[in-house]
Write an enzyme that holds these catalytic residues in place. Structure first.
Site, mmCIF file in Angstrom:
data_model
loop_
_atom_site.group_PDB
_atom_site.id
_atom_site.type_symbol
_atom_site.label_atom_id
_atom_site.label_comp_id
_atom_site.label_asym_id
_atom_site.label_seq_id
_atom_site.Cartn_x
_atom_site.Cartn_y
_atom_site.Cartn_z
ATOM 1 N N GLY A 103 0.829 -1.209 0.000
ATOM 2 C CA GLY A 103 0.000 0.000 0.000
ATOM 3 C C GLY A 103 0.863 1.259 0.000
ATOM 4 N N ASP A 104 1.921 1.241 0.807
ATOM 5 C CA ASP A 104 2.830 2.398 0.875
ATOM 6 C C ASP A 104 3.513 2.596 -0.482
ATOM 7 O OD1 ASP A 104 2.147 2.211 3.575
ATOM 8 O OD2 ASP A 104 3.912 0.987 4.030
HETATM 9 N N1 LIG Z 1 -1.355 -10.323 -4.216
HETATM 10 C C1 LIG Z 1 -1.082 -9.268 -5.004
HETATM 11 N N2 LIG Z 1 -0.847 -9.446 -6.321
HETATM 12 C C2 LIG Z 1 -0.589 -8.400 -7.127
HETATM 13 N N3 LIG Z 1 -0.572 -7.131 -6.712
HETATM 14 C C3 LIG Z 1 -0.794 -6.870 -5.407
HETATM 15 C C4 LIG Z 1 -1.044 -7.935 -4.469
HETATM 16 N N4 LIG Z 1 -1.217 -7.395 -3.244
HETATM 17 C C5 LIG Z 1 -1.085 -6.051 -3.407
HETATM 18 N N5 LIG Z 1 -0.827 -5.738 -4.704
HETATM 19 C C6 LIG Z 1 -0.691 -4.389 -5.288
HETATM 20 O O1 LIG Z 1 -0.388 -3.449 -4.262
HETATM 21 C C7 LIG Z 1 -1.491 -2.537 -4.085
HETATM 22 C C8 LIG Z 1 -1.682 -2.204 -2.620
HETATM 23 O O2 LIG Z 1 -1.915 -3.389 -1.894
HETATM 24 P P1 LIG Z 1 -2.960 -3.514 -0.688
HETATM 25 O O3 LIG Z 1 -4.324 -3.209 -1.160
HETATM 26 O O4 LIG Z 1 -2.716 -4.856 -0.080
HETATM 27 O O5 LIG Z 1 -2.470 -2.346 0.277
HETATM 28 P P2 LIG Z 1 -2.579 -2.183 1.865
HETATM 29 O O6 LIG Z 1 -3.630 -3.102 2.389
HETATM 30 O O7 LIG Z 1 -2.729 -0.750 2.166
HETATM 31 O O8 LIG Z 1 -1.112 -2.670 2.301
HETATM 32 P P3 LIG Z 1 -0.106 -2.122 3.457
HETATM 33 O O9 LIG Z 1 -0.874 -1.161 4.318
HETATM 34 O O10 LIG Z 1 0.334 -3.361 4.174
HETATM 35 O O11 LIG Z 1 1.050 -1.493 2.753
HETATM 36 C C9 LIG Z 1 -2.695 -3.223 -4.721
HETATM 37 O O12 LIG Z 1 -3.673 -2.302 -5.138
HETATM 38 C C10 LIG Z 1 -2.033 -3.975 -5.884
HETATM 39 O O13 LIG Z 1 -1.816 -3.110 -6.996
HETATM 40 MG MG LIG Z 2 -2.283 0.249 4.006
#
Ligand SMILES: Nc1ncnc2c1ncn2[C@@H]1O[C@H](COP(=O)(O)OP(=O)(O)OP(=O)(O)O)[C@@H](O)[C@H]1O
Ligand SMILES: [Mg+2]
Length: 297
Positions: free
Chosen positions: A250-251
């Site tokens: 996400g970051d």
């Molecule tokens: N399993 C995956 N396969 C491919 N791309 C992914 C995957 N997981 C995350 N991503 C990419 O990374 C982006 C951000 O991931 P996610 O939605 O998990 O963020 P988050 O929950 O805020 O994570 P964090 O807060 O731990 O950094 C997604 O929109 C996607 O583009």
């Molecule tokens: Mg996040």
């Protein structure tokens, strides 16, 4: 300049252990040390992509000095406030058949230290970006993001807020340039399940109505949804690949988006997805080469 703020940076001590036996002496098979915190992660990806960035926040003790050194080595400018007591925290991650984490408290931040932070924030100029990412330590006033934005209100600063619950909803009235909830965080805010694109779009538009300029909803392996400042909805799928470790995806997406938005929203999304996925496919945060390889796909 893009500033990031990390209240409680951390050193992650990751140990791989074949079998973990509580109450006994265990031996780890390998160890890794990672320096981070959400704001620092954003700065790291920005620096990897060749952008100038300043990491702000609080450090303490010898672990804080080492974190500062390691972060500087990444090509990030740092302007941390040194706390007079304690040490920057070390979080323990035990990886055996199952994963166990022990997250530590971190040093105390006093009112005087907060005053020093506000002094540093004075340096932020028109046209700069300030990224407020992650939770606020329980010992600090929970309206501090709001306070920061209200103090800097009136200047032409782009605020990015990646936080949960009231921390996020309370700042919408200051028109943050970007908010980036994931699906679970958006569900928590609006208090209902968002299991279709139509429901996600509706909820994201509510955040925009409350003041956010751009709402980026990251959906892990399901990709991303953006409501841009013109009210246009963009929906992209994630890039397929072998997932190694999604921590920091996400970051990374926030950083990629900010790096790309100078061109346009299409490119911001492309670079955001590439950075998020590249980090998911890497053991730590992705390099420029890893991100650009996915961006070309
Ligand atoms: N399993 C995956 N396969 C491919 N791309 C992914 C995957 N997981 C995350 N991503 C990419 O990374 C982006 C951000 O991931 P996610 O939605 O998990 O963020 P988050 O929950 O805020 O994570 P964090 O807060 O731990 O950094 C997604 O929109 C996607 O583009
Ligand atoms: Mg996040």
């Amino acid at each position: 300049m893009i500033y990031t703020l990390t209240f409680n940076p951390a050193i992650d001590y990751v140990m791989r252990i074949g079998e973990l036996n509580l109450g006994e002496t265990n031996r780890s098979e390998s160890e890794e040390i990672h320096f981070g915190g959400k704001g620092i992660n954003v700065s790291t990806i920005l620096a990897n992509l060749g952008l100038e960035t300043v990491a702000l926040g609080f450090i303490a003790g010898f672990t804080g000095e080492e974190l500062n050194r390691a972060v500087t080595e990444r090509g990030i400018h740092t302007d941390f406030i040194r706390l007079s007591n304690g040490n920057t925290r070390i979080n323990i991650k035990l990886k055996s058949e199952i994963e166990t984490e022990i997250n530590t408290q971190g040093p105390a931040i006093t009112e005087k230290d907060i005053a020093k932070l506000y002094k540093k924030l004075e340096k932020i100029q028109n046209g700069d970006t300030l990224v407020l990412a992650g939770s606020v330590p329980g010992t600090l006033p929970q309206n501090i993001y709001e306070d920061i934005m209200s103090k800097l209100n009136g200047r032409d600063i782009r605020f990015v807020v990646d936080a949960t619950g009231e921390l996020l909803t309370n700042v919408l009235k200051y028109h943050p340039f970007l908010v980036k909830p994931n699906r679970a965080e958006l569900e928590e805010i609006c208090g209902r399940k968002l299991d279709t694109d139509a429901k996600l779009t509706e909820a994201a538009k509510e955040l925009q109505k409350q003041g956010a300029v751009n709402v980026l909803v990251s959906l892990g392996g399901d990709g991303v949804l953006l409501i841009d400042e013109f009210g246009r909805t963009h929906r992209r799928q994630a890039i397929p690949g072998r997932v190694v470790n999604t921590v920091g995806s996400g970051d990374s997406m926030v950083a990629g988006f900010l790096a790309g938005v100078k061109r346009n929203y299409e490119y911001a999304l492309e670079l955001g997805i590439a950075a998020g996925s590249a980090t998911a496919f890497a053991s730590g945060l992705a390099s420029k080469e890893e991100i650009m390889a996915l961006c070309q796909k």
